[in-house]
Design a protein around this motif. Structure first.
Motif, PDB file in Angstrom:
ATOM      1  N   LEU A   1      -4.654  -9.128   4.674  1.00 15.01           N
ATOM      2  CA  LEU A   1      -3.855  -8.617   3.568  1.00 15.01           C
ATOM      3  C   LEU A   1      -4.496  -7.362   2.961  1.00 15.01           C
ATOM      4  CD1 LEU A   1      -1.309  -9.324   1.894  1.00 15.01           C
ATOM      5  CD2 LEU A   1      -2.783 -10.612   0.357  1.00 15.01           C
ATOM      6  N   LEU A   2      -5.802  -7.405   2.740  1.00 22.16           N
ATOM      7  CA  LEU A   2      -6.503  -6.265   2.163  1.00 22.16           C
ATOM      8  C   LEU A   2      -6.542  -5.083   3.131  1.00 22.16           C
ATOM      9  CD1 LEU A   2      -9.454  -8.185   0.467  1.00 22.16           C
ATOM     10  CD2 LEU A   2      -7.572  -7.019  -0.696  1.00 22.16           C
ATOM     11  N   LEU A   3      -6.663  -5.368   4.427  1.00 23.99           N
ATOM     12  CA  LEU A   3      -6.643  -4.300   5.428  1.00 23.99           C
ATOM     13  C   LEU A   3      -5.301  -3.570   5.406  1.00 23.99           C
ATOM     14  CD1 LEU A   3      -7.802  -2.775   7.859  1.00 23.99           C
ATOM     15  CD2 LEU A   3      -6.950  -4.629   9.321  1.00 23.99           C
ATOM     16  N   GLY A   4      -4.215  -4.340   5.391  1.00 23.25           N
ATOM     17  CA  GLY A   4      -2.892  -3.725   5.328  1.00 23.25           C
ATOM     18  C   GLY A   4      -2.718  -2.899   4.073  1.00 23.25           C
ATOM     19  N   LEU A   5      -3.205  -3.425   2.953  1.00 26.29           N
ATOM     20  CA  LEU A   5      -3.110  -2.704   1.681  1.00 26.29           C
ATOM     21  C   LEU A   5      -3.871  -1.377   1.754  1.00 26.29           C
ATOM     22  CD1 LEU A   5      -1.946  -3.152  -1.216  1.00 26.29           C
ATOM     23  CD2 LEU A   5      -4.190  -4.035  -1.848  1.00 26.29           C
ATOM     24  N   ALA A   6      -5.094  -1.405   2.306  1.00 25.56           N
ATOM     25  CA  ALA A   6      -5.901  -0.191   2.410  1.00 25.56           C
ATOM     26  C   ALA A   6      -5.252   0.827   3.345  1.00 25.56           C
ATOM     27  CB  ALA A   6      -7.306  -0.547   2.902  1.00 25.56           C
TER      28      ALA A   6
ATOM     29  N   GLY B   1       0.803  -1.211   0.000  1.00 24.42           N
ATOM     30  CA  GLY B   1       0.000   0.000   0.000  1.00 24.42           C
ATOM     31  C   GLY B   1       0.839   1.265   0.000  1.00 24.42           C
ATOM     32  N   ILE B   2       1.913   1.261   0.801  1.00 27.25           N
ATOM     33  CA  ILE B   2       2.805   2.422   0.847  1.00 27.25           C
ATOM     34  C   ILE B   2       3.439   2.671  -0.520  1.00 27.25           C
ATOM     35  CG2 ILE B   2       4.978   3.290   1.819  1.00 27.25           C
ATOM     36  CD1 ILE B   2       4.193   1.817   4.424  1.00 27.25           C
TER      37      ILE B   2
ATOM     38  N   ILE C   1      -3.031 -11.161  -4.819  1.00 31.57           N
ATOM     39  CA  ILE C   1      -4.390 -11.289  -4.293  1.00 31.57           C
ATOM     40  C   ILE C   1      -5.353 -11.915  -5.309  1.00 31.57           C
ATOM     41  CG2 ILE C   1      -6.384  -9.997  -3.400  1.00 31.57           C
ATOM     42  CD1 ILE C   1      -4.364  -8.053  -2.137  1.00 31.57           C
ATOM     43  N   PRO C   2      -5.384 -11.472  -6.585  1.00 32.87           N
ATOM     44  CA  PRO C   2      -6.275 -12.135  -7.547  1.00 32.87           C
ATOM     45  C   PRO C   2      -5.983 -13.625  -7.718  1.00 32.87           C
ATOM     46  CG  PRO C   2      -5.585 -10.017  -8.405  1.00 32.87           C
ATOM     47  CD  PRO C   2      -4.762 -10.268  -7.184  1.00 32.87           C
ATOM     48  N   ALA C   3      -4.709 -14.002  -7.690  1.00 34.66           N
ATOM     49  CA  ALA C   3      -4.364 -15.425  -7.839  1.00 34.66           C
ATOM     50  C   ALA C   3      -4.918 -16.237  -6.678  1.00 34.66           C
ATOM     51  CB  ALA C   3      -2.847 -15.585  -7.930  1.00 34.66           C
ATOM     52  N   LEU C   4      -4.742 -15.747  -5.453  1.00 35.20           N
ATOM     53  CA  LEU C   4      -5.219 -16.481  -4.284  1.00 35.20           C
ATOM     54  C   LEU C   4      -6.748 -16.550  -4.258  1.00 35.20           C
ATOM     55  CD1 LEU C   4      -2.758 -15.075  -1.589  1.00 35.20           C
ATOM     56  CD2 LEU C   4      -2.712 -17.330  -2.651  1.00 35.20           C
TER      57      LEU C   4
END
Length: 378
Positions: A231-236, A59-60, A145-148
């Motif tokens: 994972l999505l939380l960290g990305l956001a 995300g950073i 993420i899309p692969a998983l």
């Protein structure tokens, strides 16, 4: 001969890395029937910490990137991640003795991205003085993420259809048994409400199943899973906030140690289920050797298209190829363990660490750098 020597040297170095060392250590502990156990609560905390860290770093990088220039390579990364899973679903899964859920999980792990392989590629690009965009490393969550998610969705669809097929077969068997009982009692079987042959009946049921299986609820459930949620939380948080201080002081220093413990747990679990893998291990070895090179070449082709359209740098093309060639050692195993619990970790973790990662490191990175230099030097 020099190439073989270099490959063996890097392979031995990989065997001595902490990540693989702890994985092998976990297998050894399980093999000698040690009573060592990692409590499930601690395991879940470690997974959460690792995935939050991975999401934050991505995300950073995305927040600091040139989003307009990043758009096409990011779109290609998404397509490649999904494509890799489908390739594995319709190649590895069709080999003799391979369980479909194991094949899908393995393809999902190879579609996801290895942070250590990416770091090795960046180091080599810098040593070769090959330029690349500062945001190129941030392409990995767009593939990872899309692969998983795709792997979890395909596995859920397959499992649902198998359950419905078994239910249809049981229903047909019951109706056939009732019909035979009526004949034995001297009566006449009633006109069947199902097709006259078993094949026609099951074919009709399969057509009905396709209408019953809803894809969106499975996607939604996958995204709501604990691993992908972290994972999505960290990305956001990395994109929408400025978490650099807590990232550098807390998450980053703990990363290597927590990853080592995770690999220890995965090694213990892999050994517990390794008996299921022994009969078909050669097919996983073949896939794990060929897949990184094939996936990387596909991504290299997409990268060349981006190079022609947007001026994507040679180093960026190499990075896109390397993340496609890599197989996840961080986000993938715990996400697949939670999302596809019936898959055998010995299959997907063993394929990746024993064969896939050494091939991506020793063969893939030099190959893609050489191709980039040959094709774009003029």
């Amino acid at each position: 001969m020099e190439f073989l020597s270099e490959f063996l040297t890097r392979f031995v170095d990989k065997l001595q890395s902490p990540t693989l060392g702890f994985l092998i250590g976990g297998m050894v502990i399980a093999a000698v029937n040690s009573r060592l156990q990692i409590p499930d609560a601690i395991y879940k905390f470690i997974v959460f910490m690792l995935l939050i860290k991975v999401g934050l770093s991505g995300g950073i990088a995305i927040r600091n990137a040139d989003l307009a220039a990043m758009l096409l390579p990011a779109l290609f990364a998404v397509v490649i991640g999904i494509l890799i899973v489908f390739i594995g679903r319709y190649t590895l899964a069709n080999l003799p003795g391979i369980k479909t859920v194991d094949a899908i999980a393995t393809a999902g792990l190879f579609g996801a991205v290895s942070g250590s392989t990416l770091a090795a590629a960046l180091t080599m690009l810098e040593s070769e003085s090959i330029q690349y965009e500062p945001w190129a490393a941030a392409l990995y969550p767009f593939m990872d993420i899309p692969a998983l998610v795709t792997a979890i969705v395909l596995a859920s669809l397959y499992t649902s259809k198998q359950k419905q097929r078994r239910a249809a077969e049981e229903n047909l068997s019951k109706q056939e048994a009732l019909s035979k009982q009526a004949v034995a009692a001297g009566g006449y079987p009633s006109e069947p409400e199902y097709p006259t042959t078993r094949q026609e009946y099951l074919s009709q049921q399969r057509g009905t199943e396709d209408n019953r299986v809803k894809i969106w609820p499975i996607v939604k459930e996958s995204l709501q899973g604990s691993a992908l949620s972290a994972l999505l939380l960290g990305l956001a948080l990395g994109i929408l906030t400025q978490p650099e201080s807590v990232y550098e002081s807390f998450f980053d220093p703990l990363f290597r140690g927590l990853l080592s413990i995770l690999m220890l747990v995965m090694g213990m679990e892999a050994w517990a289920r390794i008996g299921e893998l022994r009969k078909v291990a050669q097919w996983y070895a073949v896939y794990a050797f060929v897949a990184p090179l094939l996936h990387g070449l596909i991504a290299f082709g997409f990268g060349m298209v981006a190079h022609q359209i947007t001026g994507f740098s040679p180093g960026g093309v190499v990075i896109l190829a390397v993340i496609a060639a890599s197989s996840s050692d961080i986000s993938g195993p715990p996400t697949l363990r939670a999302g596809i619990p019936k898959a055998n970790p010995s299959a997907y973790v063993g394929s990746s660490t024993a064969v896939g990662t050494p091939v991506a490191l020793a063969v893939g990175i030099p190959l893609y750098i050489g191709l980039a230099q040959a094709l774009m030097s003029s």
